[in-house]
Design a protein around this motif. Sequence first.
Motif, PDB file in Angstrom:
ATOM      1  N   GLY A 244      60.793  50.017   2.585  1.00  0.00           N
ATOM      2  CA  GLY A 244      61.958  49.741   1.768  1.00  0.00           C
ATOM      3  C   GLY A 244      61.392  49.951   0.292  1.00  0.00           C
ATOM      4  O   GLY A 244      62.156  49.705  -0.590  1.00  0.00           O
ATOM      5  N   GLU A 245      60.328  50.003  -0.132  1.00  0.00           N
ATOM      6  CA  GLU A 245      59.734  50.066  -1.624  1.00  0.00           C
ATOM      7  C   GLU A 245      59.233  51.695  -1.883  1.00  0.00           C
ATOM      8  O   GLU A 245      60.021  52.229  -2.503  1.00  0.00           O
ATOM      9  CB  GLU A 245      58.640  49.380  -1.844  1.00  0.00           C
ATOM     10  CG  GLU A 245      58.931  47.688  -1.513  1.00  0.00           C
ATOM     11  CD  GLU A 245      59.545  47.326  -2.848  1.00  0.00           C
ATOM     12  OE1 GLU A 245      59.342  47.789  -4.019  1.00  0.00           O
ATOM     13  OE2 GLU A 245      60.355  46.198  -2.786  1.00  0.00           O
ATOM     14  N   ILE A 261      49.086  46.857  -5.483  1.00  0.00           N
ATOM     15  CA  ILE A 261      49.947  46.321  -6.353  1.00  0.00           C
ATOM     16  C   ILE A 261      51.144  45.394  -5.830  1.00  0.00           C
ATOM     17  O   ILE A 261      51.261  44.342  -6.244  1.00  0.00           O
ATOM     18  CB  ILE A 261      50.494  47.417  -7.121  1.00  0.00           C
ATOM     19  CG1 ILE A 261      49.783  48.242  -7.919  1.00  0.00           C
ATOM     20  CG2 ILE A 261      51.878  46.785  -8.000  1.00  0.00           C
ATOM     21  CD1 ILE A 261      49.987  49.293  -8.656  1.00  0.00           C
ATOM     22  N   TYR A 262      51.466  45.937  -4.440  1.00  0.00           N
ATOM     23  CA  TYR A 262      52.594  45.138  -3.822  1.00  0.00           C
ATOM     24  C   TYR A 262      52.125  43.788  -3.310  1.00  0.00           C
ATOM     25  O   TYR A 262      52.641  42.828  -3.512  1.00  0.00           O
ATOM     26  CB  TYR A 262      52.841  46.038  -2.500  1.00  0.00           C
ATOM     27  CG  TYR A 262      54.093  45.681  -1.494  1.00  0.00           C
ATOM     28  CD1 TYR A 262      55.516  45.632  -1.878  1.00  0.00           C
ATOM     29  CD2 TYR A 262      53.944  44.680  -0.477  1.00  0.00           C
ATOM     30  CE1 TYR A 262      56.720  45.323  -1.105  1.00  0.00           C
ATOM     31  CE2 TYR A 262      54.723  44.384   0.385  1.00  0.00           C
ATOM     32  CZ  TYR A 262      56.044  44.721  -0.130  1.00  0.00           C
ATOM     33  OH  TYR A 262      57.114  43.969   0.941  1.00  0.00           O
ATOM     34  N   ASN A 295      64.050  41.318  -5.278  1.00  0.00           N
ATOM     35  CA  ASN A 295      62.702  41.245  -5.201  1.00  0.00           C
ATOM     36  C   ASN A 295      61.915  42.174  -4.674  1.00  0.00           C
ATOM     37  O   ASN A 295      62.637  43.141  -4.307  1.00  0.00           O
ATOM     38  CB  ASN A 295      62.271  39.637  -4.490  1.00  0.00           C
ATOM     39  CG  ASN A 295      61.163  39.154  -5.049  1.00  0.00           C
ATOM     40  OD1 ASN A 295      60.137  39.865  -5.455  1.00  0.00           O
ATOM     41  ND2 ASN A 295      61.177  37.832  -5.165  1.00  0.00           N
ATOM     42  N   GLN A 296      60.813  42.263  -3.922  1.00  0.00           N
ATOM     43  CA  GLN A 296      60.306  43.212  -2.771  1.00  0.00           C
ATOM     44  C   GLN A 296      61.198  43.306  -1.591  1.00  0.00           C
ATOM     45  O   GLN A 296      61.432  42.268  -1.150  1.00  0.00           O
ATOM     46  CB  GLN A 296      58.812  42.873  -2.675  1.00  0.00           C
ATOM     47  CG  GLN A 296      57.851  43.030  -4.024  1.00  0.00           C
ATOM     48  CD  GLN A 296      56.409  42.549  -3.513  1.00  0.00           C
ATOM     49  OE1 GLN A 296      55.970  41.731  -2.790  1.00  0.00           O
ATOM     50  NE2 GLN A 296      55.527  43.159  -4.462  1.00  0.00           N
ATOM     51  N   GLY A 345      58.493  54.664 -14.785  1.00  0.00           N
ATOM     52  CA  GLY A 345      57.799  55.896 -14.516  1.00  0.00           C
ATOM     53  C   GLY A 345      56.441  55.500 -13.783  1.00  0.00           C
ATOM     54  O   GLY A 345      55.836  56.373 -13.590  1.00  0.00           O
ATOM     55  N   ILE A 346      56.281  54.490 -13.718  1.00  0.00           N
ATOM     56  CA  ILE A 346      54.902  53.939 -13.241  1.00  0.00           C
ATOM     57  C   ILE A 346      54.710  54.668 -11.725  1.00  0.00           C
ATOM     58  O   ILE A 346      53.813  54.979 -11.127  1.00  0.00           O
ATOM     59  CB  ILE A 346      54.808  52.381 -13.114  1.00  0.00           C
ATOM     60  CG1 ILE A 346      53.349  52.079 -12.797  1.00  0.00           C
ATOM     61  CG2 ILE A 346      55.726  51.583 -12.272  1.00  0.00           C
ATOM     62  CD1 ILE A 346      52.904  50.635 -12.999  1.00  0.00           C
ATOM     63  N   GLU A 347      55.676  54.260 -10.921  1.00  0.00           N
ATOM     64  CA  GLU A 347      55.788  54.801  -9.563  1.00  0.00           C
ATOM     65  C   GLU A 347      55.602  56.410  -9.382  1.00  0.00           C
ATOM     66  O   GLU A 347      54.524  56.974  -8.556  1.00  0.00           O
ATOM     67  CB  GLU A 347      57.065  54.342  -8.628  1.00  0.00           C
ATOM     68  CG  GLU A 347      57.187  53.045  -8.525  1.00  0.00           C
ATOM     69  CD  GLU A 347      58.542  52.455  -7.779  1.00  0.00           C
ATOM     70  OE1 GLU A 347      59.134  53.636  -7.367  1.00  0.00           O
ATOM     71  OE2 GLU A 347      58.577  51.357  -7.746  1.00  0.00           O
TER      72      GLU A 347
END
Length: 401
Positions: A244-245, A261-262, A295-296, A345-347
């Motif tokens: 889902g991420e 990171i997750y 959230n995550q 932009g980090i992903e």
Amino acid sequence: MIGHICDLPNILEVTRIIGIVITIIKIVVPILLIISVMIDLVRSVTTSELNKISKSSVTKVIAAILIFLIPTFVSLIADVAGISSEYEKCLKDVDKASIEKTYIDQMDTLINKAEESFSIMDYSSAYSYLSFIKDAEKRKEYEEKLKEIKEKIDEQNKKVNTNSSLVSSGLGREIVPSQGLIIACNWVLNQELVNIRLETCQQEEYRYKQPELDLPGGATIGSTKDVAKKTITLYDYSLGVFFGEENILVSPQSRYAFTIIYKTVFLRSRAYNAMSRGIDPLTGHEIRYSAGNCNQNYKERQRKSKYDSGKYKTELDDARETTKYLILANTNGEVTDARYHSYTGIEQQITRDGKAGMEFTQIIEDIKSGNDDSNAYRNAKVYDCRNLYEDGTIEYLVGKK
């Protein structure tokens, strides 16, 4: 009691400032009062009314004398009360050199304690105190002593390890861990024992539309949130980054960075919360955590379609095992307050870096700039929690419970 307080260099710095302020007051205020009296006197002379010097002028002269003598009065009172030595230590003869000496004396005490106990906590206390030592030569001397102490601690606590998976990679070994990092790593080392019960976000717009499919074991439906009927372990939760991420179809190195990171996002939130509330999942408590767009995301049906089905099992097992004991920690010893958003932009940067051939440690360094989440990673390093197992700080409990 006063004597003990004034042995502390930070207290002496405050009392030094107080002493300077008192000195300024006892000199400046009397001078101003005397100048005021002189002005009154000159005015009286020029107007031929010398006999009319006001009563206030006399009061000003007396006040000037009293203010100038205040430190003397305080010293006399301290002498009568039998605390003159404490008074002198706090307010008299306090200068930068004496304060620096007090810092050095305190540092010597902490070093000696660490040398006697060979405790990682005593070592951490001494290491943290280094920032107060301004003398470059003394600081270097203490750094060498602390290095020797750390080496002896590592040697003394080194365990004969028959489980090769618990041999540290050495990543982040230079970081002195805070209590929060120690707790988080205790969970990571024993992640098969850390049980997480997911629940949906309370904000209606972020709540899962089909919680019975998205929450592990189905859902107990509530008026404000839905709660999973089954818990999952931290070991399984780490796969949720791809449930889902993030896209699974990126380079292995990007998958490793995403997984670290997750996991760090969860640990920064829950481990610190549990520490403040006295909750420990390794003694039977379960950890509650929200899932969804607030959230995550962790969606059980995506686990079934992507992992349980075997479709991406090899890739996901590789990501989970490679990063199993790795999290992000700041150079100050705290767990990194990690974050990532598709719109910053980090992903996309993590995906590009992996495609460009960067290793996951290089990716973590690279995201310290070039995206709007970069500030969160300014002091971040990949940290191997097995460092704390090897030096005896935390214990491996899997298989013992």
